[in-house]
Design a protein around this motif. Structure first.
Motif, PDB file in Angstrom:
ATOM      1  N   THR A  38     -11.887  18.346   0.822  1.00  0.00           N
ATOM      2  CA  THR A  38     -12.667  17.145   1.138  1.00  0.00           C
ATOM      3  C   THR A  38     -11.884  15.885   0.806  1.00  0.00           C
ATOM      4  OG1 THR A  38     -14.801  18.244   0.833  1.00  0.00           O
ATOM      5  CG2 THR A  38     -14.757  15.854   0.516  1.00  0.00           C
ATOM      6  N   ASN A  39     -11.155  15.907  -0.303  1.00  0.00           N
ATOM      7  CA  ASN A  39     -10.349  14.756  -0.684  1.00  0.00           C
ATOM      8  C   ASN A  39      -9.353  14.401   0.420  1.00  0.00           C
ATOM      9  OD1 ASN A  39      -9.621  13.072  -3.326  1.00  0.00           O
ATOM     10  ND2 ASN A  39      -7.716  13.545  -2.275  1.00  0.00           N
ATOM     11  N   SER A  40      -8.743  15.425   0.998  1.00  0.00           N
ATOM     12  CA  SER A  40      -7.731  15.198   2.027  1.00  0.00           C
ATOM     13  C   SER A  40      -8.344  14.705   3.327  1.00  0.00           C
ATOM     14  CB  SER A  40      -6.944  16.490   2.277  1.00  0.00           C
ATOM     15  OG  SER A  40      -5.800  16.248   3.051  1.00  0.00           O
ATOM     16  N   GLU A  41      -9.423  15.332   3.772  1.00  0.00           N
ATOM     17  CA  GLU A  41     -10.019  14.949   5.049  1.00  0.00           C
ATOM     18  C   GLU A  41     -10.726  13.598   4.960  1.00  0.00           C
ATOM     19  OE1 GLU A  41     -10.894  14.795   8.921  1.00  0.00           O
ATOM     20  OE2 GLU A  41      -9.497  16.138   7.908  1.00  0.00           O
ATOM     21  N   ALA A  42     -11.377  13.312   3.841  1.00  0.00           N
ATOM     22  CA  ALA A  42     -12.003  11.998   3.671  1.00  0.00           C
ATOM     23  C   ALA A  42     -10.940  10.910   3.651  1.00  0.00           C
ATOM     24  CB  ALA A  42     -12.824  11.962   2.388  1.00  0.00           C
ATOM     25  N   GLY A  43      -9.774  11.234   3.115  1.00  0.00           N
ATOM     26  CA  GLY A  43      -8.680  10.274   3.100  1.00  0.00           C
ATOM     27  C   GLY A  43      -8.248   9.865   4.493  1.00  0.00           C
ATOM     28  N   VAL A  44      -8.359  10.791   5.447  1.00  0.00           N
ATOM     29  CA  VAL A  44      -8.008  10.474   6.834  1.00  0.00           C
ATOM     30  C   VAL A  44      -8.853   9.300   7.335  1.00  0.00           C
ATOM     31  CG1 VAL A  44      -8.008  11.365   9.194  1.00  0.00           C
ATOM     32  CG2 VAL A  44      -7.291  12.842   7.307  1.00  0.00           C
ATOM     33  N   LEU A  45     -10.127   9.291   6.955  1.00  0.00           N
ATOM     34  CA  LEU A  45     -11.028   8.230   7.387  1.00  0.00           C
ATOM     35  C   LEU A  45     -10.698   6.917   6.688  1.00  0.00           C
ATOM     36  CD1 LEU A  45     -14.316  10.336   7.299  1.00  0.00           C
ATOM     37  CD2 LEU A  45     -12.672  10.063   9.172  1.00  0.00           C
ATOM     38  N   GLY A  46     -10.111   7.009   5.495  1.00  0.00           N
ATOM     39  CA  GLY A  46      -9.665   5.812   4.790  1.00  0.00           C
ATOM     40  C   GLY A  46      -8.477   5.144   5.446  1.00  0.00           C
ATOM     41  N   LYS A  47      -7.758   5.885   6.311  1.00  0.00           N
ATOM     42  CA  LYS A  47      -6.623   5.307   7.037  1.00  0.00           C
ATOM     43  C   LYS A  47      -7.057   4.119   7.904  1.00  0.00           C
ATOM     44  CE  LYS A  47      -2.842   8.144   6.655  1.00  0.00           C
ATOM     45  NZ  LYS A  47      -1.419   7.765   6.643  1.00  0.00           N
ATOM     46  N   LEU A  48      -8.319   4.151   8.341  1.00  0.00           N
ATOM     47  CA  LEU A  48      -8.813   3.107   9.240  1.00  0.00           C
ATOM     48  C   LEU A  48      -8.926   1.745   8.562  1.00  0.00           C
ATOM     49  CD1 LEU A  48     -11.604   5.132  11.073  1.00  0.00           C
ATOM     50  CD2 LEU A  48      -9.448   4.353  12.045  1.00  0.00           C
ATOM     51  N   ILE A  49      -8.958   1.728   7.227  1.00  0.00           N
ATOM     52  CA  ILE A  49      -9.056   0.453   6.519  1.00  0.00           C
ATOM     53  C   ILE A  49      -7.887   0.243   5.565  1.00  0.00           C
ATOM     54  CG2 ILE A  49     -11.567   0.324   6.687  1.00  0.00           C
ATOM     55  CD1 ILE A  49     -11.632   1.262   3.718  1.00  0.00           C
ATOM     56  N   SER A  50      -6.910   1.110   5.613  1.00  0.00           N
ATOM     57  CA  SER A  50      -5.756   0.966   4.731  1.00  0.00           C
ATOM     58  C   SER A  50      -4.993  -0.315   5.075  1.00  0.00           C
ATOM     59  CB  SER A  50      -4.824   2.169   4.891  1.00  0.00           C
ATOM     60  OG  SER A  50      -3.553   1.885   4.350  1.00  0.00           O
ATOM     61  N   PRO A  51      -4.835  -1.231   4.112  1.00  0.00           N
ATOM     62  CA  PRO A  51      -4.082  -2.454   4.396  1.00  0.00           C
ATOM     63  C   PRO A  51      -2.666  -2.184   4.899  1.00  0.00           C
ATOM     64  CG  PRO A  51      -5.285  -2.685   2.339  1.00  0.00           C
ATOM     65  CD  PRO A  51      -5.419  -1.243   2.760  1.00  0.00           C
ATOM     66  N   GLN A  52      -2.091  -1.051   4.496  1.00  0.00           N
ATOM     67  CA  GLN A  52      -0.763  -0.685   4.975  1.00  0.00           C
ATOM     68  C   GLN A  52      -0.776  -0.512   6.494  1.00  0.00           C
ATOM     69  OE1 GLN A  52       1.182   2.693   2.992  1.00  0.00           O
ATOM     70  NE2 GLN A  52       1.656   3.508   5.015  1.00  0.00           N
ATOM     71  N   ASN A  53      -1.734   0.266   7.006  1.00  0.00           N
ATOM     72  CA  ASN A  53      -1.837   0.474   8.450  1.00  0.00           C
ATOM     73  C   ASN A  53      -2.289  -0.792   9.171  1.00  0.00           C
ATOM     74  OD1 ASN A  53      -1.061   3.085   8.059  1.00  0.00           O
ATOM     75  ND2 ASN A  53      -2.858   4.028   8.981  1.00  0.00           N
ATOM     76  N   LEU A  54      -3.179  -1.545   8.534  1.00  0.00           N
ATOM     77  CA  LEU A  54      -3.615  -2.809   9.127  1.00  0.00           C
ATOM     78  C   LEU A  54      -2.430  -3.744   9.335  1.00  0.00           C
ATOM     79  CD1 LEU A  54      -6.835  -3.464   6.997  1.00  0.00           C
ATOM     80  CD2 LEU A  54      -6.776  -2.817   9.410  1.00  0.00           C
ATOM     81  N   ALA A  55      -1.558  -3.803   8.334  1.00  0.00           N
ATOM     82  CA  ALA A  55      -0.390  -4.673   8.420  1.00  0.00           C
ATOM     83  C   ALA A  55       0.552  -4.220   9.526  1.00  0.00           C
ATOM     84  CB  ALA A  55       0.343  -4.706   7.082  1.00  0.00           C
ATOM     85  N   MET A  56       0.733  -2.903   9.683  1.00  0.00           N
ATOM     86  CA  MET A  56       1.615  -2.388  10.728  1.00  0.00           C
ATOM     87  C   MET A  56       1.071  -2.703  12.118  1.00  0.00           C
ATOM     88  SD  MET A  56       2.859   1.341   9.384  1.00  0.00           S
ATOM     89  CE  MET A  56       3.230   1.646   7.667  1.00  0.00           C
ATOM     90  N   ALA A  57      -0.225  -2.433  12.317  1.00  0.00           N
ATOM     91  CA  ALA A  57      -0.825  -2.679  13.630  1.00  0.00           C
ATOM     92  C   ALA A  57      -0.773  -4.165  13.970  1.00  0.00           C
ATOM     93  CB  ALA A  57      -2.267  -2.173  13.649  1.00  0.00           C
ATOM     94  N   ALA A  58      -1.070  -5.012  12.991  1.00  0.00           N
ATOM     95  CA  ALA A  58      -1.052  -6.448  13.232  1.00  0.00           C
ATOM     96  C   ALA A  58       0.363  -6.949  13.517  1.00  0.00           C
ATOM     97  CB  ALA A  58      -1.634  -7.186  12.029  1.00  0.00           C
ATOM     98  N   ALA A  59       1.351  -6.358  12.853  1.00  0.00           N
ATOM     99  CA  ALA A  59       2.741  -6.772  13.070  1.00  0.00           C
ATOM    100  C   ALA A  59       3.173  -6.490  14.504  1.00  0.00           C
ATOM    101  CB  ALA A  59       3.664  -6.049  12.088  1.00  0.00           C
ATOM    102  N   VAL A  60       2.738  -5.362  15.066  1.00  0.00           N
ATOM    103  CA  VAL A  60       3.101  -5.022  16.447  1.00  0.00           C
ATOM    104  C   VAL A  60       2.323  -5.879  17.438  1.00  0.00           C
ATOM    105  CG1 VAL A  60       3.119  -3.179  18.178  1.00  0.00           C
ATOM    106  CG2 VAL A  60       3.711  -2.667  15.808  1.00  0.00           C
ATOM    107  N   ALA A  61       1.047  -6.121  17.131  1.00  0.00           N
ATOM    108  CA  ALA A  61       0.191  -6.869  18.061  1.00  0.00           C
ATOM    109  C   ALA A  61       0.575  -8.337  18.148  1.00  0.00           C
ATOM    110  CB  ALA A  61      -1.274  -6.727  17.655  1.00  0.00           C
ATOM    111  N   GLY A  62       1.235  -8.859  17.116  1.00  0.00           N
ATOM    112  CA  GLY A  62       1.694 -10.238  17.168  1.00  0.00           C
ATOM    113  C   GLY A  62       0.760 -11.201  16.466  1.00  0.00           C
ATOM    114  N   THR A  63       1.039 -12.478  16.622  1.00  0.00           N
ATOM    115  CA  THR A  63       0.311 -13.514  15.890  1.00  0.00           C
ATOM    116  C   THR A  63      -1.143 -13.631  16.321  1.00  0.00           C
ATOM    117  OG1 THR A  63       1.091 -15.142  17.503  1.00  0.00           O
ATOM    118  CG2 THR A  63       2.395 -14.877  15.495  1.00  0.00           C
ATOM    119  N   ALA A  64      -1.502 -13.030  17.457  1.00  0.00           N
ATOM    120  CA  ALA A  64      -2.885 -13.116  17.931  1.00  0.00           C
ATOM    121  C   ALA A  64      -3.840 -12.284  17.082  1.00  0.00           C
ATOM    122  CB  ALA A  64      -2.973 -12.661  19.393  1.00  0.00           C
TER     123      ALA A  64
END
Length: 541
Positions: free
Chosen positions: A476-502
């Motif tokens: 459960t710890n591992s699978e619930a963590g997958v759902l935490g990826k959606l709000i991980s600031p690390q992933n947020l920063a990566m997606a925003a960096a590719v999407a640009g200043t918008a």
């Protein structure tokens, strides 16, 4: 030598846990409520963690600063190393003018922009997660979605789901291997249990992506595609994890989902494809519009991704080449973080592994060098694009570095132990809180592997206290963590960096948080039914 304190606030475990959680609260409030940039929010969270570690937990300066430094080093290598090279490979494809070929390959499946985005994010994203991990799928998928014509904010939002189906088995099962080590349970049993949970969650992810893309109309019009994609992935994942080999679960699920979706699209046409004329594709300034019918041109266009998958599989699966490359890794003890646990026993020695040759970022770099030749790009163009990739991810790299410093400090100071021990002592309510622990772990660290290493043992302890299967709660710890990826600031920063200043991370967080929380609540219900309900037969015995 510093010894961790379990309940530093008046001897109260509950009050201490509340104080220890404040860096996470500061981080999430800064992002979601105050709408600060991710790097600023991470700095605020780190500052809160430093103050609590210094004044509540009385951590001496040396382990405090050294712990932050070790986390920051891990943020730079391997995470930021993956980011810059993944962005570079996509920039190479853009510079070659062949990005339009990639776009037309996906558009050939369907004229419907929603179907294209679903296939890229769910099927292709899972394939990348199976081999790469560390946020690389988010970067690659966001770039392709932009090329398909999605608006930057929507492309970034959908890209966050690129590893929502398979991160528990990402990088050839690395999170499960880490969980087995932390929880002292057989990896094969954990793989089987996680596969059964993940397969159920994966059934719903395509429908969430359709809702993000087009609301209820998307689900109403495209539910057969979502169902086929989800079923294909779920069947491939559960069969492979339970009867073949869990490290191959994502690979099998992604391939079966992609094949099943393509087959259905061959048989089913849409009367009025959505997005065929409503959204104009975004053409790269480098597009030369090469012949769409050339198989050689298509192969060249996809050569960066094909090369990446082959190289990653080569170093991830046990073989003589992988063993030789891993043998060249440089490993050394990290100084200044000699810490005793709350029980007085030394924590596992802090070791920094510089696996320079087999690190995902290095493999992506090699794939980029090979792609430079395959795409027939001059060296000066490749160097120029690398410089632009470095400039593009600099703020995301700062964010990740601060976040990993925060995560390591909370671990060394004892804040993580305080939170986990309090949750494990909540009695029967721990069944409801167990998924929350894994979700928060990945929200903090950005890594399912790191969350499993942090909380795997606590999940087992809590399971023993309430008489529930330790295999169930560890998985459960591992699978619930997958759902935490959606709000991980690390992933947020990566997606925003590719999407640009918008696109700003705070805006992206507000879009993904409701979906992440909703999926977490649904998954918590599933775990409860598995622990003591009609679905208990699914638990690995």
């Amino acid at each position: 030598m510093y010894q961790q304190i379990l309940a530093p606030i008046g001897g109260s475990l509950a009050l201490s846990a509340a104080v220890a959680s404040s860096p996470l609260i500061v981080l999430l409030v800064s992002l979601g409520v105050l709408r600060l940039r991710a790097d600023v929010a991470a700095a605020c969270g780190l500052l809160a963690a430093v103050l609590i570690a210094a004044f509540a937990y009385r951590v001496p300066a040396t382990p405090l600063l050294s712990g932050i430094a070790q986390g920051a080093a891990f943020g730079l290598f391997p995470i930021a190393w993956v980011m810059v090279n993944a962005v570079w490979v996509n920039r190479l494809l853009d510079a070659s003018g062949l990005l339009s070929v990639v776009r037309r390959t996906f558009t050939s499946l369907s004229d419907d922009r929603r179907v294209q985005a679903l296939v890229v994010a769910f099927c292709f994203g899972a394939l990348l997660e199976a081999t790469a991990g560390f946020g690389a799928p988010v970067v690659v998928v966001a770039a392709i979605l932009l090329a398909l014509g999605l608006a930057p904010i929507r492309a970034a939002t959908v890209a966050m789901f690129a590893d929502a189906g398979g991160a528990a088995f990402g990088s050839m099962g690395t999170p499960i291997a880490a969980l087995a080590k932390a929880a002292s349970l057989p990896a094969e049993e954990l793989g089987r249990m996680t596969g059964r949970q993940s397969a159920i969650v994966a059934l719903f992810v395509p429908f969430v992506i359709l809702l993000v893309l087009d609301g209820r109309r998307g689900v109403r019009e495209l539910w057969p595609i979502g169902l086929v994609a989800g079923l294909g992935f779920a069947i491939g994942q559960v069969v492979t994890s339970n009867f073949v080999a869990y490290p191959l679960s994502d690979l099998a699920g992604a391939l079966l989902a992609g094949a099943a979706t393509a087959a259905v699209l061959r048989l089913w046409s849409f009367a009025a494809p959505y997005g065929a004329h409503a959204v104009r594709p975004i053409h790269s300034s480098h597009d030369s519009d090469p012949s769409p019918g050339s198989a050689a041109t298509t192969l060249r266009a996809f050569s960066p991704y094909l090369t990446l998958i082959v190289l990653l599989a080569l170093v991830a699966i046990d073989n003589p080449v992988a063993r030789f490359a891993n043998g060249l890794a440089v490993t050394f003890p990290w100084p200044g973080v000699e810490v005793l646990g709350v029980d007085g026993r030394p924590l596992k020695p802090a070791v920094f592994q510089f696996n320079w040759l087999t690190a995902t970022g290095t493999v992506v770099l090699v794939a980029g060098l090979i792609s430079t030749a395959a795409l027939r790009l001059p060296a000066r163009v490749a160097l120029r694009e690398y410089g632009m990739a470095l400039a593009g991810i600099r703020r995301a790299a700062v964010t990740v570095t601060l976040l990993m410093g925060l995560a390591y400090l909370m671990n060394y100071s004892g804040q993580v132990v305080t939170i986990g021990t309090w949750l494990a002592g909540t009695g029967g309510a721990f069944i409801l809180l167990s998924p929350l622990l894994g979700w928060l772990g990945v929200a903090l660290t950005g890594s399912d592997t790191s969350s499993n290493a942090l909380f795997g043992a606590i999940q087992v302890t809590g399971a023993g206290t309430i008489g529930v299967s330790p295999t169930l709660l560890a998985a459960t710890n591992s699978e619930a963590g997958v759902l935490g990826k959606l709000i991980s600031p690390q992933n947020l920063a990566m997606a925003a960096a590719v999407a640009g200043t918008a696109v700003r991370e705070a805006t992206l967080f507000r879009r993904t948080f409701p979906w992440s929380l909703g999926l977490l609540i649904g998954f918590t219900v599933l775990v409860t039914l598995m622990a003591a309900g009609p679905l208990s037969w699914l638990v690995v015995r």
